[in-house]
Motif scaffolding. Structure first.
Motif, mmCIF file in Angstrom:
data_model
loop_
_atom_site.group_PDB
_atom_site.id
_atom_site.type_symbol
_atom_site.label_atom_id
_atom_site.label_comp_id
_atom_site.label_asym_id
_atom_site.label_seq_id
_atom_site.Cartn_x
_atom_site.Cartn_y
_atom_site.Cartn_z
ATOM 1 N N SER A 45 69.166 -11.675 12.493
ATOM 2 C CA SER A 45 68.937 -12.840 13.085
ATOM 3 C C SER A 45 69.832 -13.905 12.565
ATOM 4 N N ILE A 46 70.812 -13.689 11.575
ATOM 5 C CA ILE A 46 71.787 -14.701 11.442
ATOM 6 C C ILE A 46 72.912 -14.319 12.532
ATOM 7 N N PRO A 47 73.379 -15.250 13.232
ATOM 8 C CA PRO A 47 74.340 -14.627 14.438
ATOM 9 C C PRO A 47 75.619 -14.060 14.068
ATOM 10 N N ARG B 146 66.693 -29.446 6.194
ATOM 11 C CA ARG B 146 65.986 -28.126 5.790
ATOM 12 C C ARG B 146 65.809 -27.601 4.445
ATOM 13 N N LYS B 147 67.288 -27.917 3.766
ATOM 14 C CA LYS B 147 67.526 -27.140 2.715
ATOM 15 C C LYS B 147 66.819 -27.966 1.448
ATOM 16 N N ILE B 148 66.791 -29.229 1.661
ATOM 17 C CA ILE B 148 66.125 -30.222 0.678
ATOM 18 C C ILE B 148 64.551 -29.627 0.585
ATOM 19 N N ILE C 96 52.123 -9.580 -2.673
ATOM 20 C CA ILE C 96 51.496 -10.297 -1.362
ATOM 21 C C ILE C 96 52.335 -11.491 -0.924
ATOM 22 N N ASP C 97 52.457 -11.304 0.421
ATOM 23 C CA ASP C 97 53.035 -12.649 0.897
ATOM 24 C C ASP C 97 52.236 -13.421 1.815
ATOM 25 N N PRO C 98 51.745 -14.569 1.268
ATOM 26 C CA PRO C 98 50.786 -15.183 2.092
ATOM 27 C C PRO C 98 51.305 -15.901 3.541
ATOM 28 N N SER D 15 57.573 -14.876 -1.150
ATOM 29 C CA SER D 15 57.513 -15.653 0.074
ATOM 30 C C SER D 15 58.886 -15.574 0.550
ATOM 31 N N GLY D 16 59.108 -15.897 2.073
ATOM 32 C CA GLY D 16 60.357 -15.936 2.560
ATOM 33 C C GLY D 16 60.800 -17.655 2.525
ATOM 34 N N LEU D 17 59.960 -18.271 2.015
ATOM 35 C CA LEU D 17 60.167 -19.618 1.713
ATOM 36 C C LEU D 17 60.575 -20.387 3.095
ATOM 37 N N SER D 18 61.778 -20.242 3.972
ATOM 38 C CA SER D 18 62.317 -21.052 4.825
ATOM 39 C C SER D 18 61.519 -21.457 5.949
ATOM 40 N N ASN D 19 60.343 -20.867 6.555
ATOM 41 C CA ASN D 19 59.627 -21.282 7.384
ATOM 42 C C ASN D 19 59.090 -22.692 7.151
ATOM 43 N N ILE E 136 59.632 -1.811 0.600
ATOM 44 C CA ILE E 136 59.344 -1.637 1.891
ATOM 45 C C ILE E 136 58.769 -3.270 2.332
ATOM 46 N N ASN E 137 59.305 -4.024 3.379
ATOM 47 C CA ASN E 137 59.067 -5.211 4.007
ATOM 48 C C ASN E 137 58.500 -5.080 5.372
ATOM 49 N N SER E 138 57.458 -4.745 5.714
ATOM 50 C CA SER E 138 56.449 -5.059 4.924
ATOM 51 C C SER E 138 55.186 -3.920 5.539
ATOM 52 N N VAL F 127 55.866 -2.700 -2.236
ATOM 53 C CA VAL F 127 55.736 -2.837 -1.075
ATOM 54 C C VAL F 127 55.232 -4.390 -0.972
ATOM 55 N N ILE F 128 55.765 -5.104 0.110
ATOM 56 C CA ILE F 128 55.292 -6.657 0.352
ATOM 57 C C ILE F 128 53.934 -6.505 1.246
ATOM 58 N N GLY F 129 53.124 -7.169 1.098
ATOM 59 C CA GLY F 129 51.788 -6.977 1.794
ATOM 60 C C GLY F 129 51.675 -8.312 2.440
ATOM 61 N N LEU F 130 51.730 -8.529 3.882
ATOM 62 C CA LEU F 130 51.575 -9.726 4.784
ATOM 63 C C LEU F 130 49.795 -9.805 5.028
ATOM 64 N N THR F 131 49.717 -11.196 4.748
ATOM 65 C CA THR F 131 48.400 -11.431 5.067
ATOM 66 C C THR F 131 47.901 -11.712 6.568
ATOM 67 N N ILE G 283 63.751 -2.778 2.596
ATOM 68 C CA ILE G 283 63.907 -2.577 4.098
ATOM 69 C C ILE G 283 62.838 -3.439 4.777
ATOM 70 N N ASP G 284 63.297 -4.284 5.777
ATOM 71 C CA ASP G 284 62.834 -5.490 6.480
ATOM 72 C C ASP G 284 62.589 -5.173 7.881
ATOM 73 N N SER G 285 61.373 -4.656 8.230
ATOM 74 C CA SER G 285 61.201 -4.214 9.700
ATOM 75 C C SER G 285 59.724 -4.134 9.926
ATOM 76 N N GLU H 149 68.808 -12.592 1.252
ATOM 77 C CA GLU H 149 68.322 -12.733 2.458
ATOM 78 C C GLU H 149 69.318 -12.466 3.604
ATOM 79 N N LYS H 150 70.693 -12.271 3.140
ATOM 80 C CA LYS H 150 71.846 -12.649 3.992
ATOM 81 C C LYS H 150 72.195 -11.502 5.191
ATOM 82 N N LEU H 151 71.703 -10.228 4.673
ATOM 83 C CA LEU H 151 72.056 -9.031 5.556
ATOM 84 C C LEU H 151 71.013 -8.761 6.701
HETATM 85 N N1 THG Z 1 58.504 -12.865 4.514
HETATM 86 C C1 THG Z 1 58.761 -11.508 4.545
HETATM 87 N N2 THG Z 1 60.126 -10.964 5.155
HETATM 88 C C2 THG Z 1 60.851 -11.878 5.798
HETATM 89 C C3 THG Z 1 60.349 -13.278 5.871
HETATM 90 C C4 THG Z 1 59.302 -13.724 5.246
HETATM 91 N N3 THG Z 1 62.001 -11.582 6.281
HETATM 92 C C5 THG Z 1 62.921 -12.604 7.158
HETATM 93 C C6 THG Z 1 62.604 -13.802 6.862
HETATM 94 N N4 THG Z 1 61.262 -14.023 6.392
HETATM 95 C C7 THG Z 1 63.450 -14.145 5.343
HETATM 96 N N5 THG Z 1 64.885 -14.035 5.902
HETATM 97 C C8 THG Z 1 65.630 -14.872 6.228
HETATM 98 C C9 THG Z 1 67.049 -14.531 6.406
HETATM 99 C C10 THG Z 1 67.904 -15.484 6.941
HETATM 100 C C11 THG Z 1 67.394 -16.917 7.068
HETATM 101 C C12 THG Z 1 65.986 -17.237 6.851
HETATM 102 C C13 THG Z 1 65.314 -16.144 6.277
HETATM 103 C C14 THG Z 1 68.397 -17.753 7.627
HETATM 104 N N6 THG Z 1 69.682 -18.021 6.869
HETATM 105 C C15 THG Z 1 70.744 -18.822 7.151
HETATM 106 C C16 THG Z 1 72.100 -18.084 6.786
HETATM 107 O O1 THG Z 1 72.083 -17.574 6.202
HETATM 108 O O2 THG Z 1 72.852 -18.714 7.695
HETATM 109 C C17 THG Z 1 70.505 -20.103 6.441
HETATM 110 C C18 THG Z 1 70.456 -20.074 4.850
HETATM 111 C C19 THG Z 1 70.296 -21.450 4.176
HETATM 112 O O3 THG Z 1 69.506 -22.146 4.139
HETATM 113 O O4 THG Z 1 71.176 -21.510 3.030
HETATM 114 O O5 THG Z 1 68.043 -18.942 8.216
HETATM 115 O O6 THG Z 1 58.953 -14.964 5.089
HETATM 116 N N7 THG Z 1 58.086 -10.711 3.611
#
Ligand code: THG
Length: 265
Positions: free
Chosen positions: A11-13, A206-208, A160-162, A194-198, A96-98, A120-124, A72-74, A6-8
């Motif tokens: 949204s990461i400053p 958050r990492k835990i 599918i990404d729920p 899933s993108g998990l971190s939400n 293709i995302n998404s 392709v990633i399909g969002l619900t 490609i995430d857009s 996910e690093k590229l």
């Molecule tokens: N579903 C789909 N696409 C997505 C998401 C999703 N794209 C965007 C996002 N959610 C997933 N990508 C990111 C990218 C960066 C971070 C979180 C989600 C982020 N990174 C921090 C960093 O790298 O500095 C922290 C990383 C860490 O915890 O170690 O915040 O849900 N289809």
């Protein structure tokens, strides 16, 4: 499990700054390190900034140093098209995302998916937003699958990404997500991602939460995750869970990770 690095992501400053400054070395370093850490795909997102020209530059810059397929995430069909046009080699490897059931994405993104036969990633999600209940998300999954099926799309290429919502918003958001993972696979036999971190938004440490959520998602048979492969602890969880879940014959990958000192206890 399939790892989408996910690093590229703009949204990461720091990454946004690398993209704005066209810092080739820093971007290529992030690409190579994610691949070395086990990324199967590299997610590229340039939404923050001058999205379309930045996507072109990012695809070119990353492909100079790796052959790993790109994700490609857009939300913009024009940015996805620019990414696809810029990719060298086999465009049917681009994830293709998404896609979603939003009208504009059906009109503009679906043709790109079909033209190149991309995974392709399909969002619900539709024009009413993200549904609150698992039942409604499963119904949207079914509509998405029908739409792709009508167009002779190979459903093995669909993820599918729920869509995860924060636990801090509703304490049942994770269990609702697990229900989506289980039912989508039981009813439709398609892959999930899933993108998990939400999940951990507005929770401390958050990492835990992210890491334990990932483990549970894997137990519910999720196929792919968008995560930070440079996070040694989360990658240790991925490798160990694959071993425990019978997805690592003879523990080959677990032992390889051990020998390369990638495991972090
Ligand atoms: N579903 C789909 N696409 C997505 C998401 C999703 N794209 C965007 C996002 N959610 C997933 N990508 C990111 C990218 C960066 C971070 C979180 C989600 C982020 N990174 C921090 C960093 O790298 O500095 C922290 C990383 C860490 O915890 O170690 O915040 O849900 N289809």
């Amino acid at each position: 499990m399939l790892i989408i690095g996910e690093k590229l992501n703009s949204s990461i400053p720091t990454v946004r700054q690398f993209i704005t400054e066209k810092n080739t070395a820093a971007i290529q370093d992030l690409a190579k390190r994610q691949v070395a850490a086990g990324a199967d795909y590299l997610d590229l997102n340039t939404a923050q900034g001058d999205e379309i020209p930045n996507m072109e530059w990012l695809v070119q810059t990353v492909q100079e140093v790796t052959d790993v397929p790109l994700c490609i995430d857009s939300t913009s069909a024009a940015a996805i098209k620019k990414g696809l046009d810029t990719v060298r080699g086999d465009k049917s490897r681009v994830l293709i995302n998404s896609l979603s059931l939003e009208k504009n994405r059906i009109e503009e993104v679906l043709p790109l998916v079909l033209e190149h036969r991309c995974p392709v990633i399909g969002l619900t999600l539709d024009d009413n937003g993200i549904p609150k209940t698992a039942e409604e998300r499963i119904a949207l999954s079914e509509r998405l699958i029908e739409l792709l099926n009508q167009n002779n799309y190979d459903l093995d290429r669909l993820y599918i990404d729920p869509l995860v919502l924060p636990l801090a918003v509703n304490h049942l958001n994770a269990t609702m997500f697990f229900k989506c993972l289980t039912e989508i696979k039981r009813l439709f036999q398609v892959k999930t991602v899933s993108g998990l971190s939400n999940i951990s938004y507005n929770s401390p440490k958050r990492k835990i939460v992210n890491r334990h959520f990932l483990t549970l998602c894997m137990a519910f048979d999720m196929d792919a995750a968008i995560l930070d492969p440079l996070d040694r602890k989360i990658m240790t969880s991925v490798v160990t869970n694959d071993f425990l879940l019978g997805k690592d014959r003879f523990g080959k990958k677990y032992l390889k990770a051990y020998r390369s000192e990638a495991l972090d206890d």
